[in-house]
Design a protein around this motif. Structure first.
Motif, short mmCIF file in Angstrom:
data_model
loop_
_atom_site.label_atom_id
_atom_site.label_comp_id
_atom_site.label_asym_id
_atom_site.label_seq_id
_atom_site.Cartn_x
_atom_site.Cartn_y
_atom_site.Cartn_z
N MET A 150 39.01 -3.45 36.14
CA MET A 150 40.46 -3.55 36.26
C MET A 150 40.96 -4.96 35.95
N TRP A 151 40.32 -5.96 36.55
CA TRP A 151 40.79 -7.34 36.32
C TRP A 151 40.51 -7.79 34.89
N ASP A 152 39.42 -7.32 34.30
CA ASP A 152 39.16 -7.64 32.90
C ASP A 152 40.27 -7.11 32.01
N SER A 153 40.76 -5.92 32.33
CA SER A 153 41.83 -5.32 31.53
C SER A 153 43.16 -6.03 31.75
N LEU A 154 43.47 -6.38 33.00
CA LEU A 154 44.75 -7.02 33.31
C LEU A 154 44.81 -8.47 32.82
N ASN A 155 43.65 -9.07 32.61
CA ASN A 155 43.64 -10.45 32.11
C ASN A 155 44.35 -10.59 30.77
N VAL A 156 44.36 -9.50 29.96
CA VAL A 156 44.98 -9.59 28.64
C VAL A 156 46.49 -9.71 28.72
N ILE A 157 47.08 -9.41 29.89
CA ILE A 157 48.52 -9.60 30.05
C ILE A 157 48.83 -10.69 31.07
N GLY A 158 47.84 -11.54 31.33
CA GLY A 158 48.08 -12.70 32.18
C GLY A 158 48.12 -12.41 33.66
N ILE A 159 47.57 -11.27 34.08
CA ILE A 159 47.49 -10.94 35.51
C ILE A 159 46.04 -11.16 35.93
N GLU A 160 45.80 -12.22 36.71
CA GLU A 160 44.43 -12.59 37.07
C GLU A 160 44.26 -12.67 38.57
N SER A 161 43.14 -12.14 39.04
CA SER A 161 42.83 -12.18 40.46
C SER A 161 42.61 -13.63 40.90
N GLY A 162 43.25 -14.00 42.00
CA GLY A 162 43.07 -15.35 42.52
C GLY A 162 44.01 -16.38 41.94
N ILE A 163 44.82 -15.98 40.95
CA ILE A 163 45.78 -16.91 40.34
C ILE A 163 47.19 -16.38 40.59
N SER A 164 48.01 -17.20 41.24
CA SER A 164 49.35 -16.77 41.60
C SER A 164 50.19 -16.46 40.36
N HIS A 165 50.87 -15.32 40.40
CA HIS A 165 51.74 -14.91 39.30
C HIS A 165 53.16 -15.38 39.59
N PHE A 166 53.87 -15.80 38.56
CA PHE A 166 55.18 -16.42 38.78
C PHE A 166 56.24 -15.43 39.26
N LEU A 167 55.96 -14.12 39.17
CA LEU A 167 56.89 -13.12 39.70
C LEU A 167 56.35 -12.44 40.96
#
Length: 312
Positions: A206-223
């Motif tokens: 799941m995280w490997d797939s979401l990384n392509v849109i800048g959603i990474e586990s452990g890294i705060s998302h600006f939204l």
């Protein structure tokens, strides 16, 4: 490291003539095969999605600390205060301007202001009309992919645009002004990954797939803040996702499944259509998985209520 064909051929020849291969060479073959398996495992989770949204990879570091908090998505904040709080001199890079425009457009959407002009956006960004087409295109794409919000041109003579939620799932049917940040797009992408991983996706995949849109586990998302909390707690509590330990896993690992609310409200065909719309899947891939989704829907219709509940 690919397996050496010479080593394999040599091994086969030695076996035929009854000669034992040196232990060192056998270890090399074994090691190469293990590395190849690891590479295939890593690539497996990304085979379904096309990373066409690399430009969406906006991190919190793209905006200075003073700018990242200037546009609060808060119904109590008036438009004037939003404009006043922006220091255009601190908005330097294209990435930071994209982030600011995304937040500004979300503020407009939440304030029930469905129509916005290019002039308003330029004022918010502090000018820079030569960069605006690129900034606007990237911000619009980000809102479409992550939030499920579309922005379409309304009147080219002004020019002006209309903002609307194209997915309109119940997870985003919150009162405007509630401060809720739409996440239909992200949810559909997550559900798509689960579906294309065989209706059950390992957390790593799941995280490997979401990384392509800048959603990474452990890294705060600006939204959304903590993405892991959003997936493993918030969406689980809302029954859109299931998050469970993989039975007998060693080392311990977890997996995602569709939750009961997702099964009731969202069709797999809708998921695939959205992925095709945002160009995160190829037409051939879309046809394969759409046909599979249709077959599953037919099975659900012919099955009884108890069978449908366990179909996932």
């Amino acid at each position: 490291m690919p397996i050496s064909k010479d080593i394999k051929i040599e091994a086969e020849n030695e076996e035929k003539v009854g000669i034992k291969m040196e232990p060192q060479k056998w270890e090399e073959v074994k090691k190469s095969e293990e590395e190849l398996k690891d590479e295939k495992k890593k690539k497996k989770s990304k085979k379904h999605l096309i990373p066409v949204v690399r430009f969406l990879n906006l991190s919190s570091s793209a905006v200075s600390s003073s700018t990242s908090s200037v546009i609060q998505l808060d119904s109590d904040a008036g438009e004037r205060s939003v404009h006043r709080s922006i220091d255009s001199s601190s908005i330097v890079s294209v990435e930071s301007k994209v982030e600011c425009l995304v937040k500004f457009l979300l503020f407009k959407y939440q304030s029930k202001e469905s129509i916005i002009t290019e002039e308003e956006m330029l004022v918010m960004l502090g000018g820079g009309s030569e960069q605006f087409p690129v900034i606007f295109k990237r911000a619009s794409k980000y809102l479409e992919v992550i939030c499920g919000i579309d922005i379409k041109e309304l009147d080219p003579s002004i020019p002006s645009y209309v903002i609307f939620n194209s997915l309109n799932f119940t997870c985003d049917r919150m009162p405007r002004g509630s401060g809720h940040i739409p996440r239909s797009g992200l949810l559909v992408i997550v559900l798509g990954v689960i579906f294309m991983e065989g209706n059950c996706a390992r957390e790593e995949a799941m995280w490997d797939s979401l990384n392509v849109i800048g959603i990474e586990s452990g890294i705060s998302h600006f939204l959304y803040g903590d993405p892991r909390k959003l997936l493993t707690r918030d969406l689980v509590q809302e029954n859109y996702l299931e998050y469970r330990q993989v039975p007998n896993s060693d080392p311990l690992c977890y997996e995602f499944l569709w939750g009961p609310r997702a099964c009731a409200e969202i069709s797999k065909l809708d998921v695939m259509q959205f992925l095709l719309k945002i160009k995160m899947t190829e037409p051939s891939t879309f046809l394969f998985w759409s046909n599979k989704a249709l077959r599953e829907e037919e099975k659900k219709k012919t099955a009884g209520p108890s069978d449908s509940a366990t179909a996932m």
